[in-house]
Design an enzyme around this catalytic site. Structure first.
Site, PDB file in Angstrom:
ATOM      1  N   LYS A  94      13.075  12.089  21.962  1.00 30.92           N
ATOM      2  CA  LYS A  94      13.750  13.383  22.047  1.00 30.92           C
ATOM      3  C   LYS A  94      13.014  14.195  23.102  1.00 30.92           C
ATOM      4  O   LYS A  94      11.855  14.553  22.922  1.00 30.92           O
ATOM      5  CB  LYS A  94      13.735  14.111  20.705  1.00 30.92           C
ATOM      6  CG  LYS A  94      14.456  15.455  20.752  1.00 30.92           C
ATOM      7  CD  LYS A  94      14.173  16.289  19.525  1.00 30.92           C
ATOM      8  CE  LYS A  94      14.681  17.708  19.763  1.00 30.92           C
ATOM      9  NZ  LYS A  94      14.086  18.671  18.818  1.00 30.92           N
ATOM     10  N   GLY A 155      13.990  27.599  15.643  1.00 29.20           N
ATOM     11  CA  GLY A 155      13.362  28.312  14.541  1.00 29.20           C
ATOM     12  C   GLY A 155      13.913  29.694  14.259  1.00 29.20           C
ATOM     13  O   GLY A 155      13.410  30.391  13.373  1.00 29.20           O
ATOM     14  N   ALA A 182      18.601  22.885  16.946  1.00 31.57           N
ATOM     15  CA  ALA A 182      17.944  24.195  16.951  1.00 31.57           C
ATOM     16  C   ALA A 182      18.902  25.329  16.589  1.00 31.57           C
ATOM     17  O   ALA A 182      20.059  25.344  17.029  1.00 31.57           O
ATOM     18  CB  ALA A 182      17.288  24.499  18.295  1.00 31.57           C
ATOM     19  N   GLY A 183      18.390  26.254  15.791  1.00 34.50           N
ATOM     20  CA  GLY A 183      19.115  27.478  15.465  1.00 34.50           C
ATOM     21  C   GLY A 183      19.815  27.476  14.127  1.00 34.50           C
ATOM     22  O   GLY A 183      20.197  28.532  13.623  1.00 34.50           O
ATOM     23  N   ASN A 204      15.146  21.662  11.268  1.00 37.46           N
ATOM     24  CA  ASN A 204      13.802  21.564  10.710  1.00 37.46           C
ATOM     25  C   ASN A 204      13.454  22.804   9.897  1.00 37.46           C
ATOM     26  O   ASN A 204      13.310  22.767   8.682  1.00 37.46           O
ATOM     27  CB  ASN A 204      12.791  21.341  11.831  1.00 37.46           C
ATOM     28  CG  ASN A 204      11.369  21.093  11.347  1.00 37.46           C
ATOM     29  OD1 ASN A 204      10.496  20.716  12.111  1.00 37.46           O
ATOM     30  ND2 ASN A 204      11.070  21.289  10.077  1.00 37.46           N
ATOM     31  N   THR A 205      13.321  23.950  10.586  1.00 35.66           N
ATOM     32  CA  THR A 205      12.815  25.161   9.954  1.00 35.66           C
ATOM     33  C   THR A 205      13.655  25.600   8.762  1.00 35.66           C
ATOM     34  O   THR A 205      13.111  26.075   7.756  1.00 35.66           O
ATOM     35  CB  THR A 205      12.747  26.304  10.987  1.00 35.66           C
ATOM     36  OG1 THR A 205      12.072  25.843  12.161  1.00 35.66           O
ATOM     37  CG2 THR A 205      12.013  27.499  10.431  1.00 35.66           C
TER      38      THR A 205
END
Length: 255
Positions: A94, A155, A182-183, A204-205
């Site tokens: 990635k 994040g 992301a986001g 992830n976050t």
């Protein structure tokens, strides 16, 4: 879902950072049903200090997708990718090349250059990019067979800031796997991404920082499944005016 030469059943890809404990991380991975997990490889792991964590991740039986998180130049990203190939024995990477320290927006110029170098060297590149069509074209020309446009800054949990751009990418790159990266902050964000026709979501976050990561992982998996089913069902178009669900023709006339 076909990613390069591999068929993947789960459309949820999970990051492995920021979890409160290794046990919580493994629980979240199992609840998510993810088959691919991403791992950040830092230069200091070259001395073997991260071996325990990497061994833990192998217990998940997921395919590991190393990433070049934290890299800000072509040379840094390419070097990290080569280290990752040695550590994890995989040609998947990635690719992240960060260009802005506040938004963590990709440096798309360096990203395309690094993608071309790594593709020529036999890597299967998963580029973290913006939702720009021209950049997407350049990445495809550089050898990428997958695109990973952001939904919002990493994040931030803002969801999809530009659904129209993602919809345009889906229409333009009709045969290219698109993974929103992301986001994503809530299950509803993941559902919307899938309803727009994205092939998968990487997050992830949203799970790691949830009050109950295990429950959030399960919720995200269900949201993605629902969004994909909704997309495949060919939902109705939005209308400006109301349309009665009960036809007027045939109603009784009451004096």
């Amino acid at each position: 879902m076909q990613l390069y030469d591999t068929e993947i059943s789960s459309r949820l890809m999970l990051g492995t950072a920021q979890y409160p404990s290794p046990a919580v991380l493994l629980d979240a991975i199992r609840e998510s049903g993810a088959e691919i997990i991403t791992v950040s490889l830092r230069r200091e792991t070259a001395d073997g200090s991260g071996a325990g964590f990497f061994d833990l991740l192998r217990q998940s039986n997921c395919r590991i997708l190393p990433n070049t998180a934290g890299c800000h130049s072509v040379q840094e990203a390419v070097t990290t990718a080569h280290m990752a190939r040695e550590v994890f024995n995989t040609d998947w990477i990635k690719l992240e090349v960060i260009g802005h320290s506040d938004t963590l927006q990709p440096d798309v110029f360096a990203l395309v250059e690094a993608a071309r170098i790594l593709s020529d060297d036999g890597f299967k590149v998963f580029p973290y990019t913006t939702d720009d069509l021209v950049v997407g074209e350049r990445l495809i020309e550089a050898g990428c067979q997958v695109l990973m446009p952001w939904g919002a800054p990493i994040g931030s949990g803002q969801g999809l800031r530009n659904p129209g751009a993602l919809r345009a990418m889906r229409a333009h790159f009709s045969d290219v796997p698109l993974i929103v990266d992301a986001g994503i902050g809530r299950p509803s964000d993941a559902t919307l991404a899938m309803e727009l026709g994205m092939d998968a979501v990487l997050l992830n976050t949203a799970v790691a920082k949830a009050g109950n990561p295990k429950e959030m992982a399960r919720a995200m998996a269900r949201a993605i499944e629902a969004g994909r089913a909704g997309y495949n069902a060919d939902p109705m178009d939005r209308r400006d005016m109301a349309v009665p669900s009960t036809p007027i023709l045939g109603l009784a006339e009451l004096a």
